[in-house]
Design an enzyme around this catalytic site. Structure first.
Site, mmCIF file in Angstrom:
data_model
loop_
_atom_site.group_PDB
_atom_site.id
_atom_site.type_symbol
_atom_site.label_atom_id
_atom_site.label_comp_id
_atom_site.label_asym_id
_atom_site.label_seq_id
_atom_site.Cartn_x
_atom_site.Cartn_y
_atom_site.Cartn_z
ATOM 1 N N GLU A 1 -6.240 6.661 -1.487
ATOM 2 C CA GLU A 1 -6.121 5.815 -0.477
ATOM 3 C C GLU A 1 -6.674 4.602 -1.427
ATOM 4 O O GLU A 1 -6.193 3.473 -1.174
ATOM 5 C CB GLU A 1 -7.157 5.986 0.650
ATOM 6 C CG GLU A 1 -6.320 6.935 1.654
ATOM 7 C CD GLU A 1 -4.990 6.366 2.291
ATOM 8 O OE1 GLU A 1 -4.970 5.063 2.398
ATOM 9 O OE2 GLU A 1 -3.960 7.043 2.002
ATOM 10 N N HIS B 1 1.593 4.304 -3.067
ATOM 11 C CA HIS B 1 1.357 5.605 -2.969
ATOM 12 C C HIS B 1 2.752 6.375 -3.787
ATOM 13 O O HIS B 1 2.711 7.417 -4.402
ATOM 14 C CB HIS B 1 1.349 6.282 -1.658
ATOM 15 C CG HIS B 1 0.127 6.057 -0.702
ATOM 16 N ND1 HIS B 1 -0.913 6.889 -1.425
ATOM 17 C CD2 HIS B 1 -0.126 5.629 0.339
ATOM 18 C CE1 HIS B 1 -2.061 6.678 -0.581
ATOM 19 N NE2 HIS B 1 -1.632 5.816 0.643
ATOM 20 N N HIS C 1 0.729 -1.267 0.140
ATOM 21 C CA HIS C 1 -0.032 -0.118 0.175
ATOM 22 C C HIS C 1 0.953 1.450 -0.097
ATOM 23 O O HIS C 1 0.525 2.234 -0.798
ATOM 24 C CB HIS C 1 -0.900 -0.145 1.315
ATOM 25 C CG HIS C 1 -1.664 1.338 1.273
ATOM 26 N ND1 HIS C 1 -3.132 1.246 1.065
ATOM 27 C CD2 HIS C 1 -1.334 2.496 2.017
ATOM 28 C CE1 HIS C 1 -3.463 2.558 1.253
ATOM 29 N NE2 HIS C 1 -2.551 3.191 1.852
ATOM 30 N N GLU C 2 1.945 1.251 0.741
ATOM 31 C CA GLU C 2 2.749 2.461 0.912
ATOM 32 C C GLU C 2 3.625 2.763 -0.182
ATOM 33 O O GLU C 2 3.761 3.752 -0.739
ATOM 34 C CB GLU C 2 3.872 2.372 2.281
ATOM 35 C CG GLU C 2 2.780 2.431 3.576
ATOM 36 C CD GLU C 2 1.965 3.738 3.331
ATOM 37 O OE1 GLU C 2 2.372 4.679 3.218
ATOM 38 O OE2 GLU C 2 0.884 3.580 4.160
HETATM 39 ZN ZN LIG Z 1 -2.311 5.335 2.256
#
Ligand SMILES: [Zn+2]
Length: 269
Positions: free
Chosen positions: A199, A145, A141-142
């Site tokens: 997100e 980004h 997830h990171e």
């Molecule tokens: Zn996030």
């Protein structure tokens, strides 16, 4: 204004150039293409790298950097498998100076700064008792980004908000005004929460990275359930920059059929 803006974008040669989000016809997730990116990627990554160095120095001076060697090895091994699939979402990512470090802090937190500077906090690993698959979900997830350049998008937004003063400075080659605006924008980009759409996109790209790397993408659901359960008392720091987990589990689960075949293929190897 519109003319000046478009010439700015042309002069920087950036507009939509990062639209690399090619997917298989049948498999893989769909995410939004980057919008107007007026701040050059090189500048964003340089600014992030400087902040990362400072964080590492501060942690190291207190003896809090990479203290638990087996844990650091585990985190790095998982991150490396995910990073190997990064170019699918950002063609330049293979050339980034990726770094993965662990801070010996009880905070439930993790991040990846623009340009691939990853920091995992001991608290998120130990207090949530993350499995390898769940840790891959966090790191994936990171990393997403960063690959999707969400920090750069936020910096660009912050610069454009001060458009009257700063656009000319940017246009004429980042004079003092531009540099100040950029420093402020970098701060904004790193400290403010991501938007809901960022997100969602990071969730989706995160589960695809995990699946391709052979980690069970269904762990993203159990990760967020653990995160929600842990926020009963003091909300984890991670959630303050990652708003709204009410719908995200549902969204992740709705997208699992797109990535489970990738996981099965990777796991069969
Ligand atoms: Zn996030």
């Amino acid at each position: 204004m519109r003319v000046l803006l478009s010439s700015l974008v042309l002069s920087l040669g950036l507009a939509m150039s990062a639209a690399v989000l090619a997917q298989d016809a049948e498999t893989g997730v769909q995410v939004r293409k980057p919008k107007l990116m007026v701040v050059p990627e090189s500048m964003v990554n340089r600014s992030a790298a400087q902040q990362y160095v400072q964080m590492k120095e501060q942690a190291a001076s207190r003896g809090l950097l990479n203290r638990d060697a087996p844990q650091v090895r585990r985190v790095r091994a998982i991150a490396e498998r995910l990073i190997a699939h990064g170019r699918r979402f950002n063609s330049g990512a293979a050339d980034w100076a990726w770094e993965v470090n662990v801070i010996d802090s009880p905070a439930i937190n993790a991040f990846c700064l623009p340009g691939g500077k990853i920091m995992v906090f001991r608290g998120i690993v130990e207090r949530l008792q993350l499995t390898d698959d769940e840790l891959a979900a966090v790191i994936g997830h990171e990393i997403a980004h960063a690959l999707l350049q969400h920090g750069r998008a936020r910096m660009s937004e912050a610069v454009l908000k001060n458009v009257g003063v700063n656009l000319a400075a940017l246009y004429f080659g980042l004079g003092d005004l531009g540099a100040t605006a950029l420093a402020q924008a970098a701060q904004v980009a790193i400290t403010l929460p991501y938007s809901r759409s960022h997100e969602t996109d990071a969730d989706l790209v995160g589960i695809e990275l995990a699946a391709r790397a052979g980690y069970d993408p269904r762990a993203a659901g159990s990760l967020w359930r653990k995160m929600a359960a842990s926020s009963g008392g003091q909300p984890p720091q991670f959630l303050s920059t990652h708003p709204g987990h009410a719908n995200r589990i549902r969204e992740i689960e709705a997208n699992l059929p797109k990535v489970l075949p990738l996981y099965e293929k990777a796991a069969a190897k």
